[in-house]
Scaffold this active site. Structure first.
Site, PDB file in Angstrom:
ATOM      1  N   SER A 176       0.851  -1.190   0.000  1.00  0.00           N
ATOM      2  CA  SER A 176       0.000   0.000   0.000  1.00  0.00           C
ATOM      3  C   SER A 176       0.882   1.234   0.000  1.00  0.00           C
ATOM      4  O   SER A 176       2.022   1.191   0.480  1.00  0.00           O
ATOM      5  CB  SER A 176      -0.893   0.002   1.252  1.00  0.00           C
ATOM      6  N   TYR A 199      -1.357  -0.807  10.599  1.00  0.00           N
ATOM      7  CA  TYR A 199      -1.602  -1.123   9.190  1.00  0.00           C
ATOM      8  C   TYR A 199      -0.436  -0.670   8.327  1.00  0.00           C
ATOM      9  O   TYR A 199       0.102  -1.431   7.508  1.00  0.00           O
ATOM     10  CB  TYR A 199      -2.893  -0.477   8.707  1.00  0.00           C
TER      11      TYR A 199
END
Length: 260
Positions: free
Chosen positions: A154, A167
């Site tokens: 990501s 995350y």
């Protein structure tokens, strides 16, 4: 959409692809595209009904696919999945390692449950899939001259986002582990690539429950033109269709509006 080569052969004919997190979003879109390009695909995720529906669509379009219900946090289940793929489709030569979860909370909330879930899925799950399928990738590369390991990271791996520390850290692991794995597997003709998407319209943002993060994400998706799952599917297909000598080790795919 299929793309036929000038000799009339689909560009991924003869490939055997495994997609984790294949019941929705990036995984589902990628499975359908790779099948349309000629690959045999194994869709792996926890939701059997969603997998069966995706397989039915692929087969109706003329592709070859199987549904494999498994949780990436369970190493034994992935080992069993790998054996099934080899028996039913042949030796896997492409793994799109895509299963993941995104949760958000201030660190002062000490959400140990969320921290552990993200570590178990985004880090341990990634490595469990690699452990189960890399032997097949190495075998396939020895036979065909190339195989592909593509990991989903990501843009969060590069950025700073309040309330997303675990995350973002888990995705930084994915990106850096991918670079290290390339140093090991490249010599064995297994290409390793990591894709770092920006905002993509999938179920992932629906995992978030922290009010501030929910409001921020809702505003972005309501007001901006974000990526679609098919954009990342096209990226995976692009990587797999390169000549064996070509390895894009890292691709960051961003919506045009998103600066970071």
């Amino acid at each position: 959409m299929s793309t036929v080569n000038t000799n009339g052969v689909l560009p991924l004919a003869g490939r055997v692809a495994v997609i984790t997190g294949a019941s929705s979003g990036l995984g589902e879109a990628t499975a359908e595209l790779l099948a349309a390009r000629g690959a045999k695909v194994a869709l792996l995720a926890r939701r059997a009904d969603r997998l069966d529906a995706a397989v039915a669509r692929i087969e109706k379009a003329g592709g070859t696919a199987i549904a494999v219900t498994a949780d990436v946090t369970d190493p034994a289940a992935l080992d069993a999945a790998a054996a099934r793929v080899a028996n039913e489709l042949g030796t896997a030569d492409l793994l799109f390692n895509n299963a993941g979860v995104m949760l958000a909370a201030p660190v002062t909330d000490t959400r140990h449950d969320q921290w552990q879930r993200q570590i178990d899925t985004n880090i341990a799950g990634l490595m469990n899939a690699i452990g189960a399928f890399v032997p097949q990738l190495v075998e396939a590369a020895a036979e065909k001259g190339v195989a592909d390991l593509v990991n989903t990271s990501s843009i969060a791996s590069q950025g700073v986002y309040p309330n997303f520390a675990v995350y973002s850290g888990s995705k930084a692991f994915v990106s850096h582990a991918s670079r290290n794995l390339r140093s090991e597997l490249g010599a064995l003709n297994v290409r390793v690539a990591v894709i770092e998407p920006g905002f993509v319209r999938t179920e992932l943002q629906g995992h978030v429950t922290e009010p501030g993060a929910v409001a921020w994400l809702d505003d972005v998706f309501a007001t901006q033109v974000v990526l679609e799952a098919g954009d990342i599917a096209e990226t995976v297909a692009f990587l797999a269709q390169q000549p064996p000598r070509v390895n894009f080790q890292q691709i960051t795919v961003m919506p045009t509006f998103q600066a970071g």
